[in-house]
Design a protein around this motif. Structure first.
Motif, PDB file in Angstrom:
ATOM      1  N   ASN A  86       1.001  -1.209  -0.100  1.00 45.19           N
ATOM      2  CA  ASN A  86      -0.064  -0.064  -0.076  1.00 45.19           C
ATOM      3  C   ASN A  86       0.777   1.157   0.067  1.00 45.19           C
ATOM      4  O   ASN A  86       0.486   2.252  -0.711  1.00 45.19           O
ATOM      5  N   THR A  87       1.936   1.150   0.565  1.00 40.56           N
ATOM      6  CA  THR A  87       2.770   2.417   0.993  1.00 40.56           C
ATOM      7  C   THR A  87       3.657   2.709  -0.395  1.00 40.56           C
ATOM      8  O   THR A  87       3.615   3.868  -0.918  1.00 40.56           O
ATOM      9  N   MET A  88       3.880   1.699  -1.087  1.00 34.35           N
ATOM     10  CA  MET A  88       4.581   1.816  -2.411  1.00 34.35           C
ATOM     11  C   MET A  88       3.769   2.402  -3.408  1.00 34.35           C
ATOM     12  O   MET A  88       3.958   3.207  -4.055  1.00 34.35           O
ATOM     13  N   LEU A  89       2.375   1.841  -3.449  1.00 33.10           N
ATOM     14  CA  LEU A  89       1.385   2.167  -4.365  1.00 33.10           C
ATOM     15  C   LEU A  89       1.092   3.616  -4.256  1.00 33.10           C
ATOM     16  O   LEU A  89       1.205   4.411  -5.042  1.00 33.10           O
ATOM     17  N   CYS A  90       0.880   4.198  -2.933  1.00 35.12           N
ATOM     18  CA  CYS A  90       0.666   5.597  -2.606  1.00 35.12           C
ATOM     19  C   CYS A  90       1.899   6.408  -3.072  1.00 35.12           C
ATOM     20  O   CYS A  90       1.651   7.534  -3.518  1.00 35.12           O
ATOM     21  N   ASN A  91       3.027   5.998  -2.898  1.00 31.58           N
ATOM     22  CA  ASN A  91       4.245   6.647  -3.320  1.00 31.58           C
ATOM     23  C   ASN A  91       4.415   6.836  -4.713  1.00 31.58           C
ATOM     24  O   ASN A  91       4.576   8.019  -5.270  1.00 31.58           O
TER      25      ASN A  91
END
Length: 382
Positions: A86-91
């Motif tokens: 999720n963090t990678m996707l938002c980044n």
């Protein structure tokens, strides 16, 4: 005293009012994600309750809807999620790009993948595998859910990523292609029950369908689509502080952060296993699995014990933020389907009170996922 619920007609969008193309504009549909709320909700409150916000926080960031909309409206934001994916996707969604260079990079890795996996070059490629870093996978999951012909190009694409810039973008492209390349029934994309290695009768298409064997089609499709969506967002992206953080918001030290508003949609109890919905990405990319930290995960059910743990987990996050970062003007806005009536206690245990309880009707979905329900929007403060 219980706050009277108030229906907000402006938020009760029908499919005609708010078609899927608008709900999933630019990066909001960069990668499929179950459990996200519509971006127009954030937009509505950004133009009203949060228009003067100095910093917006989403402690249950998910796919990053709050941060994307905050950025597009020029408002600084910070988000937290225990999921590395999720963090990678938002980044990837919120980062600034040199679009021509991004296009060049994506074209190059796709071209190299197609060249390496073409039938004419396959015999030449096999003895050279170790030279470009391709290895057979040890993942039993990948071996079970993918035909070998579909898995091979995905592994080749993965092996090439370290040679290029914008590596997280390439990982998202790979993940999207992997999601579509599984040997699953077309009517079970969100929650596949088993792999299908043989032809099957498809309830979605009302005919015999075949298990996927060609991932290259999906790599081509999503290389094009991801660049297109990122390019669209670059035209409205603002140069403001936007920070997706891989971490647990219930224990994060907020003492040095002054949060004006929280806008979030916490996980619903017993509905989704958030790590498992992207199991293919975790297996393919070797991401860290923090599923044991999920609040309200489906595999824990909705027993009295599960409800108690859920309430404790959400209220702990609320309390952590309000004690270290809130003042009398701060607001904690929660989007939730509170059918179990849990949030009066959750909010109170977190040290806040519900100032307004707004309700919206949700009736946009069609087909096999058709259902009508309501969402509560709780505006909370000290």
């Amino acid at each position: 005293m219980k706050v009277q619920a108030r229906l907000i007609k402006q938020l009760c969008w029908t499919e005609k009012d708010l078609p899927q193309k608008i709900r999933t504009k630019h990066v909001h549909s960069l990668h499929p994600y179950l459990g996200k709320f519509v971006p127009q909700l954030v937009e509505y409150f950004l133009k009203r309750d949060m228009k003067n916000s100095k910093l917006i926080c989403d402690p249950f960031m998910g796919s990053g809807t709050t941060l994307v909309e905050a950025n597009a409206n020029g408002v600084p934001s910070v988000g937290f999620d225990i999921s590395e994916f999720n963090t990678m996707l938002c980044n990837v969604k919120t980062k600034q790009y040199d679009v021509p260079q991004l296009q060049k990079t994506v074209d190059a890795i796709l071209g190299q993948t197609l060249a390496v996996t073409s039938k004419s070059s396959l015999d030449d490629y096999i003895p050279k595998r170790t030279q470009i870093g391709v290895e057979e996978t040890n993942s039993e999951y990948l071996k079970m859910w993918y035909h070998s012909e579909a898995l091979h190009p995905l592994l080749v694409f993965k092996s090439l990523i370290p040679q290029y810039d914008y590596q997280d973008v390439l990982k998202i492209i790979l993940s999207r292609a992997a999601r579509s390349s599984r040997m699953i029934a077309h009517y079970e994309v969100d929650f596949p029950k088993k792999p299908y290695s043989e032809d099957y009768f498809c309830l979605k298409h009302d005919r015999i369908c075949h298990p996927t064997r060609n991932s290259k089609t999906f790599l081509k499709r999503y290389c094009k689509d991801v660049v297109k969506r990122l390019s669209e967002f670059q035209s409205i992206r603002k140069n403001v502080y936007t920070a997706p953080i891989h971490g647990d918001s219930s224990v994060f030290d907020f003492s040095n952060i002054k949060i004006s508003h929280v806008f979030t949609s916490p996980p619903y109890i017993g509905l989704i296993d958030y790590h498992d919905q992207h199991k293919y990405a975790y297996e393919l990319l070797g991401l860290r699995d923090n599923s044991h930290l999920e609040i309200g995960r489906k595999k824990d059910g909705a027993s009295q014990k599960a409800i108690k743990n859920y309430k404790r987990g959400i209220s702990k996050t609320i309390k952590n933020i309000q004690e270290s970062s809130f003042d009398k003007n701060s607001r904690f806005i929660i989007v939730v389907n509170d059918k179990l009536n849990l949030y009066e206690d959750i909010v109170a245990d977190g040290g806040l009170t519900i100032k307004k309880r707004l309700v919206r009707e949700v009736n946009r979905r069609s087909g096999r996922r058709a259902s009508n329900f309501t969402e509560d929007i709780l505006v909370c403060g000290l």
